[in-house]
Design a protein around this motif. Structure first.
Motif, PDB file in Angstrom:
ATOM      1  N   TYR A 145      15.153  12.649 -22.270  1.00 14.11           N
ATOM      2  CA  TYR A 145      16.410  12.360 -21.500  1.00 14.11           C
ATOM      3  C   TYR A 145      16.779  13.214 -20.290  1.00 14.11           C
ATOM      4  CZ  TYR A 145      17.176   9.997 -25.716  1.00 14.11           C
ATOM      5  OH  TYR A 145      17.050   9.014 -27.009  1.00 14.11           O
ATOM      6  N   ARG A 172      20.194  -3.598 -17.610  1.00 19.91           N
ATOM      7  CA  ARG A 172      21.409  -2.620 -17.500  1.00 19.91           C
ATOM      8  C   ARG A 172      22.735  -3.324 -17.466  1.00 19.91           C
ATOM      9  NH1 ARG A 172      18.951   1.801 -13.432  1.00 19.91           N
ATOM     10  NH2 ARG A 172      17.119   2.435 -14.850  1.00 19.91           N
ATOM     11  N   GLY A 225      12.332   8.040 -12.852  1.00 20.57           N
ATOM     12  CA  GLY A 225      13.307   7.747 -13.974  1.00 20.57           C
ATOM     13  C   GLY A 225      13.565   8.590 -14.910  1.00 20.57           C
ATOM     14  N   THR A 226      14.074   8.039 -16.059  1.00 20.19           N
ATOM     15  CA  THR A 226      14.440   8.998 -17.457  1.00 20.19           C
ATOM     16  C   THR A 226      13.255   9.092 -18.424  1.00 20.19           C
ATOM     17  OG1 THR A 226      16.610   8.497 -16.783  1.00 20.19           O
ATOM     18  CG2 THR A 226      16.275   9.292 -18.879  1.00 20.19           C
ATOM     19  N   VAL A 275      11.484   5.354 -18.303  1.00 23.51           N
ATOM     20  CA  VAL A 275      12.142   4.248 -17.702  1.00 23.51           C
ATOM     21  C   VAL A 275      12.555   4.245 -16.415  1.00 23.51           C
ATOM     22  CG1 VAL A 275      14.137   2.817 -18.291  1.00 23.51           C
ATOM     23  CG2 VAL A 275      12.948   4.160 -20.149  1.00 23.51           C
ATOM     24  N   ASP A 322      13.858   4.037 -12.769  1.00 20.14           N
ATOM     25  CA  ASP A 322      15.278   4.046 -12.147  1.00 20.14           C
ATOM     26  C   ASP A 322      15.443   2.613 -11.315  1.00 20.14           C
ATOM     27  OD1 ASP A 322      16.374   6.242 -13.119  1.00 20.14           O
ATOM     28  OD2 ASP A 322      15.867   7.361 -11.260  1.00 20.14           O
ATOM     29  N   VAL A 331      18.685   2.065 -20.017  1.00 18.12           N
ATOM     30  CA  VAL A 331      18.087   3.539 -20.355  1.00 18.12           C
ATOM     31  C   VAL A 331      18.640   3.896 -21.825  1.00 18.12           C
ATOM     32  CG1 VAL A 331      17.851   5.933 -19.722  1.00 18.12           C
ATOM     33  CG2 VAL A 331      17.870   4.263 -18.006  1.00 18.12           C
TER      34      VAL A 331
END
Length: 213
Positions: free
Chosen positions: A71, A92, A135-136, A162, A164, A175
């Motif tokens: 994360y 999202r 991303g994450t 994941v 962005d 996410v």
């Protein structure tokens, strides 16, 4: 004439020991689940702190992935997507679709990295040949099963990035949150304690019935 006296019926020793041993095991499993509950709560708190951090970390290409890196924000260079693994997912805004997960080559050797580049409306992979993705870092979809963990055959799972920004033609994937981490250990503990209590009650009733003249 004196009637023969029936011998007194005794509490069965060996079955009682077996039942008590089984009850002890179930209670021990319940206590272990309570310990796992505390550990999972600490892990979720760590994930929540990670989500609040804006600094970047190096992408964990080799499993197992340290909890301190999940994360967190990271980036990776995908030289070429060698395989696509479409999976169900949501964007999202909560709209369902097909999550496009690319297994990317990052060098001549190595396991590669998994990159979620966005949500599509069908299973057709996007026309994307690779590039830098930011991303994450989240747990990858290839997590070992419970049976694999119990038998010691679990293979360390890779992480997944994941993106962005989705690639052209796709929508940004939702996410995963640290709050999505399952923590059912309290319910499991109550189940084991309940099973132990029920087993004990059933056995006592059965033996009392057997001992009645």
């Amino acid at each position: 004439m004196i009637e023969p006296v029936e011998p007194a019926r005794r509490w069965p020793l060996i079955p009682t020991l077996l039942v008590l041993a089984a009850v002890a095991v179930m209670v021990a499993l319940g206590i272990w689940q309570l310990q796992r509950k505390s550990e999972k709560e600490a892990l979720i708190a760590l994930f929540q702190r990670n989500m609040a951090m804006s600094s970047m970390v190096a992408y964990p290409e080799m499993p197992p992935v340290p909890d301190a890196m999940l994360y967190r924000k990271s980036s990776v260079v995908c030289l070429e997507p060698v395989r696509w693994d479409p999976r169900s997912g949501t964007d999202r805004k909560g709209k369902s679709g097909i999550r496009m997960v690319a297994d990317c080559r990052t060098g001549a050797e190595g396991p590669g990295v998994l990159v979620d580049v966005g949500i599509g409306d069908d299973f057709a992979p996007p026309k994307w040949t690779g590039g830098t993705v930011q991303g994450t870092v989240v747990p990858g979809p290839e997590q070992p099963t419970v049976m694999e963990r119990m038998t010691g055959k679990a293979v360390p799972a890779r992480a997944m990035l994941v993106a962005d920004m989705p690639v052209a033609g796709l929508r940004a994937s939702a996410v995963p949150s640290a709050d999505d981490t399952p923590n059912n250990h309290l319910a499991y503990a109550f189940q084991w304690f309940f099973f132990a209590l029920v087993a004990l009650i059933i056995y006592i009733l059965a033996v009392r019935r057997r001992l009645q003249p």
